[in-house]
Design an enzyme around this catalytic site. Sequence first.
Site, PDB file in Angstrom:
ATOM      1  N   ASP A 172       0.807  -1.222   0.000  1.00 40.54           N
ATOM      2  CA  ASP A 172       0.000   0.000   0.000  1.00 40.54           C
ATOM      3  C   ASP A 172       0.842   1.275   0.000  1.00 40.54           C
ATOM      4  O   ASP A 172       0.299   2.373   0.014  1.00 40.54           O
ATOM      5  CB  ASP A 172      -0.948   0.010   1.203  1.00 40.54           C
ATOM      6  CG  ASP A 172      -0.201   0.109   2.522  1.00 40.54           C
ATOM      7  OD1 ASP A 172       0.979  -0.286   2.567  1.00 40.54           O
ATOM      8  OD2 ASP A 172      -0.799   0.571   3.506  1.00 40.54           O
ATOM      9  N   TYR A 267      10.477   5.471  -0.951  1.00 38.35           N
ATOM     10  CA  TYR A 267      11.531   4.572  -0.483  1.00 38.35           C
ATOM     11  C   TYR A 267      12.819   4.698  -1.296  1.00 38.35           C
ATOM     12  O   TYR A 267      13.845   4.145  -0.892  1.00 38.35           O
ATOM     13  CB  TYR A 267      11.048   3.116  -0.533  1.00 38.35           C
ATOM     14  CG  TYR A 267      10.388   2.664   0.742  1.00 38.35           C
ATOM     15  CD1 TYR A 267      11.049   1.836   1.653  1.00 38.35           C
ATOM     16  CD2 TYR A 267       9.093   3.056   1.056  1.00 38.35           C
ATOM     17  CE1 TYR A 267      10.439   1.422   2.822  1.00 38.35           C
ATOM     18  CE2 TYR A 267       8.472   2.657   2.223  1.00 38.35           C
ATOM     19  CZ  TYR A 267       9.155   1.832   3.107  1.00 38.35           C
ATOM     20  OH  TYR A 267       8.548   1.429   4.267  1.00 38.35           O
TER      21      TYR A 267
END
Length: 444
Positions: A172, A267
């Site tokens: 998610d 990320y």
Amino acid sequence: MSDKKFSVVIAGGGSTFTPGFVISLCANQDKLPLRKLKLYDIDADRQKKIGDACAIIVKEKAPQVEFEYTTDPEEAFTDVDFVLGSIRVGKYEMRSQDEKIPLKYGVNGQETTGPGGMAYGLRSIPAIIEIIDFMEKYSPNAWMVNYSNTIAIVSEACRRFRPNSKVVNICDMPIDDMGRMAAIAGLKSFKDLDFTYYGLNHFGWWKSVTNKKTGEDLMPLLKDYVKKNGYYVGGDFDKETEASWVATFKKVADCYALDPTTLPNNYMQYYYFPKYEVENANPHYTRTDEILEYRQKIVFGECARIVKEGTAKGNLWESEVHSNYIIDICHAIAFNTHEKYLANIPNNGAICNFPDDAIVEVPCLFGSDGVQPLVVGEAGRFQLGLMMEQVTCEKLVVDAYEQKSYIKMLQAFTLNKTVPDATVAKKILDDMMVVNKPYWPDLK
């Protein structure tokens, strides 16, 4: 919509995310009507603390739903339509090792990236395979929606060892980033956006973002904002965002500068700026310590209060975005809607200039026949180089599991962009082998 009702088991029922997920399931009975909800965990004590509170939540919010929790696989996986995978092998004790051992050697310590992510992935493989086997034995028509990390490594293991199983591996995190994009654009939800996204898990980029209703290209607006602020929105939107995540979302501005033709997954900072991540980390107090000090205490404390008072009224949890996303995916499969969501799936041409057998994260159409990846075109040269390195690390970890090979795991650590050289890789691996002895295969 038919009158069919579904039976769901959450594998990893002792998770601190379970109460919020149960509330989301109760609140979405129009989307995924339930007849039965079960929790399964191998830690009976931890699950009882969560399960007793969840029994009260279900009784008050969806009394028509039968609820139980168990440590018995046959009881858990018999007569289910969906298995929702939310496991953490080794729990937070091992997550702490994933973070702190690399930092001891000047390498980024993070649960899903670098050596920590690979260590976690190697621990997760046998447990996920076991859950798949339980599902196929006791409910062969069920679907498993897995969101247990490390998703890329687990997905590669599923591709190799259970290629015909009805398993969908999802994450998610891009949805969280898209929720921020929607807020930046003045829209209510990520569901108001259409998009083209490609990459690997926790390792991807948006090629396009548009207003789903009007077709307006939102990339110019988003790029102008992101180059200054990253994905940090501020105000009420971020009033409960933890400091470490605030820094993460702001750092996206520096990630974006490396390729202004796309928008990066947050990320990417761990791969673009590993030195920065180490310099700004405390090797003695990591994200795990934050969770143990705050989230875990709050969740278990609230569960104890609910059980003591015999009511969930006034509880701290609301229906959550990540839980609702998983429910949306189950809805799409259950009712064959062919809605578009992201999945981690064998490439098979979705990214035209990338190997077919690589696990990629791309938009897919979800239906009762499974997930069908959409073609997203070619990866950029910069992205392609990064992806080839990272996907090779992930495949080497699964090689290490399959062959019980020390050298394959060492190669995975050495190749990873967050690790400076093979000497450091070996030191980290040797330390990790000691603490992971109960969970890893015996690497030779």
